[in-house]
Design an enzyme around this catalytic site. Sequence first.
Site, short mmCIF file in Angstrom:
data_model
loop_
_atom_site.label_atom_id
_atom_site.label_comp_id
_atom_site.label_asym_id
_atom_site.label_seq_id
_atom_site.Cartn_x
_atom_site.Cartn_y
_atom_site.Cartn_z
N PRO A 292 -4.78 13.93 13.27
CA PRO A 292 -4.27 13.90 14.64
C PRO A 292 -3.83 12.52 15.13
O PRO A 292 -3.15 12.43 16.16
CB PRO A 292 -5.46 14.40 15.48
N TYR A 387 6.27 6.75 16.53
CA TYR A 387 5.44 7.47 17.51
C TYR A 387 6.31 8.35 18.40
O TYR A 387 5.96 9.49 18.70
CB TYR A 387 4.67 6.46 18.37
C1 PHB Z 1 -4.53 14.48 22.60
O1 PHB Z 1 -5.18 15.48 22.28
O2 PHB Z 1 -4.23 14.25 23.78
C2 PHB Z 1 -4.10 13.55 21.54
C3 PHB Z 1 -4.49 13.73 20.22
C4 PHB Z 1 -4.09 12.84 19.26
C5 PHB Z 1 -3.31 11.76 19.61
C6 PHB Z 1 -2.91 11.57 20.91
C7 PHB Z 1 -3.30 12.48 21.89
O3 PHB Z 1 -2.93 10.86 18.68
#
Ligand code: PHB
Length: 392
Positions: A292, A387
């Site tokens: 993630p 990103y």
């Molecule tokens: C989120 O769940 O808001 C989230 C997860 C992973 C990321 C950024 C945001 O890298």
Amino acid sequence: MRTRVGIIGAGPAGLLLSQLLSHHGIDSVIIETRSQEYVEARIRAGVIEHGAVQTLTEAGVADRLHREGMRHDGIYLQWPGERHHLDFPDLCGQSVWVYGQTELTKDLFRIRLEAGQPIHFEVSDVSIIDPLAERPGIAFTDADGTPQLLECDAVAGCDGFHGVSRDTIPESVRTVWQRIYPYSWLGILAEVAPSTDELIYAWHPEGFALHSMRSHSISRLYVQVAPDDVIENWPDDRIWEALATRMALDGWTLDSGPTLEKGITPMRSFVSAPMRYGNLFLAGDAAHIVPPTGAKGLNLAIADVTRLSDALVRRFTEGREDLVDAYSDAALQRVWRSTHFSWWMTSMLHADDPADANAAFLRQMQLSQLRYVTSSRAASTTLAENYTGFSG
Ligand code: PHB
Ligand code: APR
């Protein structure tokens, strides 16, 4: 039953594909093993790339996103004693949107169901019939126990990592690449206004932490935990303590609040190729998983189905086969870029097991990389460009 495109899975990939196809007058049927309530309650990531927002806007599913979503022009990267801001519009001319995948899924359900498009929930015994044939099919059992056969011109396998579509492609023609990371993320959703205007990615010797958000009153926070850790080890106080320690900065405080949801997610990178087998096309988590860090999962699913719908529309309306033929290789090119970026972000930000003989060395590599990424314009542009979504 007959339709043009039989779609397996009502996650964001399947739902958006159906929406994009119907925009061009192409009908589809979605089948989903879970209930609508279950899918709508699943908490997932929440950062949407600039280009993905454009796709959603053009598809007519971004009204609420534009109303309630938050445009973010950067992120913070931090390590003990220092927090640095990367300004995305300045670095690469783009931004991202913070809007929960769960909310996007609800919007897509509403729009598909309002348009009278069938979604069969709580189906079972799903199997793909003759993927190499001109008219493949999907066999399944409906929620009321009736066996069904859906005939179609193409099957879209949008059934996530645990679905049946990927395994329908014979092992002899498939290649899989995988990396399992030696840590997991413990995530919480908390009823408290975010203590930051943009996301904070924090390196700390005790482990990574991330401050994200879902709205002006709901925060989403994560801490790195051991891969085999269980949620019972983490009462709320311990989670808030870890978050406060790992994100500590002079003059800044982390506000806490009631925890609405918490869970632990393992982290892996996974790619399966090809993404096409005859008239079966894979999209989203069915073909690939990213860790993630960097929030690429949803964005890749959106990129896949944008490409797939375009290829199928051209095939059905113009008789063109070239885009369908190019689908797998073109989609995988982006998949590998996001796979590299999320692996790189993950490797830069997570603490290695101190018992690892290389841990002290790797820590210095990470700190040096963080300093570089926050001080060199070239390095920070690389991060910003990836990103916000690099499509080249
Ligand atoms: C989120 O769940 O808001 C989230 C997860 C992973 C990321 C950024 C945001 O890298
Ligand atoms: N038949 C029908 N549906 C199935 C089957 C099956 N055999 N197996 C799984 N499903 C359903 C799941 O219940 C789920 O609702 O397919 C759907 C797949 O949805 P997602 O897992 O959300 O995958 P995808 O649509 O590709 O979206 C990718 O989800 O996992 C996150 O981080 C990932 O954000 C990314 C996004």
